[in-house]
Design a protein around this motif. Structure first.
Motif, PDB file in Angstrom:
ATOM      1  N   UNK A 180      -8.053  -2.785  -3.299  1.00 36.59           N
ATOM      2  CA  UNK A 180      -7.742  -1.399  -2.968  1.00 36.59           C
ATOM      3  C   UNK A 180      -8.249  -0.462  -4.065  1.00 36.59           C
ATOM      4  N   UNK A 181      -8.112  -0.866  -5.320  1.00 37.65           N
ATOM      5  CA  UNK A 181      -8.573  -0.033  -6.430  1.00 37.65           C
ATOM      6  C   UNK A 181     -10.095   0.058  -6.457  1.00 37.65           C
ATOM      7  N   UNK A 182     -10.775  -0.999  -6.040  1.00 35.12           N
ATOM      8  CA  UNK A 182     -12.231  -0.985  -6.017  1.00 35.12           C
ATOM      9  C   UNK A 182     -12.785  -0.102  -4.907  1.00 35.12           C
ATOM     10  N   UNK A 183     -12.030   0.072  -3.850  1.00 37.50           N
ATOM     11  CA  UNK A 183     -12.490   0.874  -2.709  1.00 37.50           C
ATOM     12  C   UNK A 183     -12.488   2.353  -3.093  1.00 37.50           C
ATOM     13  N   UNK A 184     -13.210   3.148  -2.316  1.00 36.14           N
ATOM     14  CA  UNK A 184     -13.332   4.577  -2.598  1.00 36.14           C
ATOM     15  C   UNK A 184     -12.296   5.340  -1.779  1.00 36.14           C
ATOM     16  N   UNK A 185     -11.146   5.620  -2.384  1.00 32.13           N
ATOM     17  CA  UNK A 185     -10.075   6.376  -1.734  1.00 32.13           C
ATOM     18  C   UNK A 185      -9.697   7.546  -2.627  1.00 32.13           C
ATOM     19  N   UNK A 186      -9.311   8.653  -1.994  1.00 31.43           N
ATOM     20  CA  UNK A 186      -8.846   9.796  -2.777  1.00 31.43           C
ATOM     21  C   UNK A 186      -7.439   9.539  -3.314  1.00 31.43           C
ATOM     22  N   UNK A 187      -6.525   9.250  -2.409  1.00 30.42           N
ATOM     23  CA  UNK A 187      -5.133   9.011  -2.793  1.00 30.42           C
ATOM     24  C   UNK A 187      -4.658   7.750  -2.089  1.00 30.42           C
ATOM     25  N   UNK A 188      -4.002   6.891  -2.835  1.00 29.52           N
ATOM     26  CA  UNK A 188      -3.434   5.673  -2.283  1.00 29.52           C
ATOM     27  C   UNK A 188      -1.950   5.670  -2.607  1.00 29.52           C
ATOM     28  N   UNK A 189      -1.133   5.506  -1.578  1.00 28.09           N
ATOM     29  CA  UNK A 189       0.322   5.459  -1.777  1.00 28.09           C
ATOM     30  C   UNK A 189       0.803   4.067  -1.406  1.00 28.09           C
ATOM     31  N   UNK A 190       1.490   3.419  -2.336  1.00 29.03           N
ATOM     32  CA  UNK A 190       1.978   2.059  -2.143  1.00 29.03           C
ATOM     33  C   UNK A 190       3.503   2.100  -2.119  1.00 29.03           C
ATOM     34  N   UNK A 191       4.083   1.537  -1.071  1.00 31.16           N
ATOM     35  CA  UNK A 191       5.540   1.448  -0.941  1.00 31.16           C
ATOM     36  C   UNK A 191       5.886  -0.030  -0.832  1.00 31.16           C
ATOM     37  N   UNK A 192       6.728  -0.507  -1.738  1.00 28.70           N
ATOM     38  CA  UNK A 192       7.139  -1.908  -1.750  1.00 28.70           C
ATOM     39  C   UNK A 192       8.648  -2.010  -1.678  1.00 28.70           C
ATOM     40  N   UNK A 193       9.097  -2.943  -0.862  1.00 27.07           N
ATOM     41  CA  UNK A 193      10.516  -3.285  -0.807  1.00 27.07           C
ATOM     42  C   UNK A 193      10.605  -4.806  -0.875  1.00 27.07           C
ATOM     43  N   UNK A 194      11.317  -5.318  -1.871  1.00 31.92           N
ATOM     44  CA  UNK A 194      11.526  -6.747  -1.978  1.00 31.92           C
ATOM     45  C   UNK A 194      12.864  -7.009  -2.642  1.00 31.92           C
TER      46      UNK A 194
END
Length: 97
Positions: free
Chosen positions: A59-73
């Motif tokens: 995901x970091x290597x891809x070309x994205x403007x904003x990435x939002x990650x939501x984790x529940x564990x």
């Protein structure tokens, strides 16, 4: 030789010995099952962590403007936003007298 050891066991003594042996065996089986369950949980957590890190690298290597990650564990709930341009601009700094 001690004569008490040469006598055959009575019915109650046989039941007591059998119960003690069964208790020890049951305790060993329970400990083994708990150990295997703990090892499987750790292996699963390691596999999930590896998959998560691999996905985050892609995901970091891809070309994205904003990435939002939501984790529940089992550790809790996390929200991370990467690549936001507005947050990286520093505002004017004022000193209090």
């Amino acid at each position: 030789m001690n004569e008490a050891l040469a006598e055959p066991l009575t019915g109650y003594q046989v039941v007591a010995v059998a119960t003690a042996v069964a208790g020890v065996v049951a305790g060993l089986v329970r400990a083994y099952v708990a150990y295997r369950a703990r090892m499987n949980e750790e292996r699963e957590a390691t596999t999930r962590t590896t998959a998560r890190v691999t996905w985050l690298i892609r995901l970091a290597e891809a070309d994205h403007d904003v990435v939002r990650i939501v984790e529940r564990d089992r550790d809790g709930h996390r929200e991370v936003e990467l690549g936001g341009r507005a947050a990286s601009k520093p505002g004017p700094v004022e000193e209090a007298a």
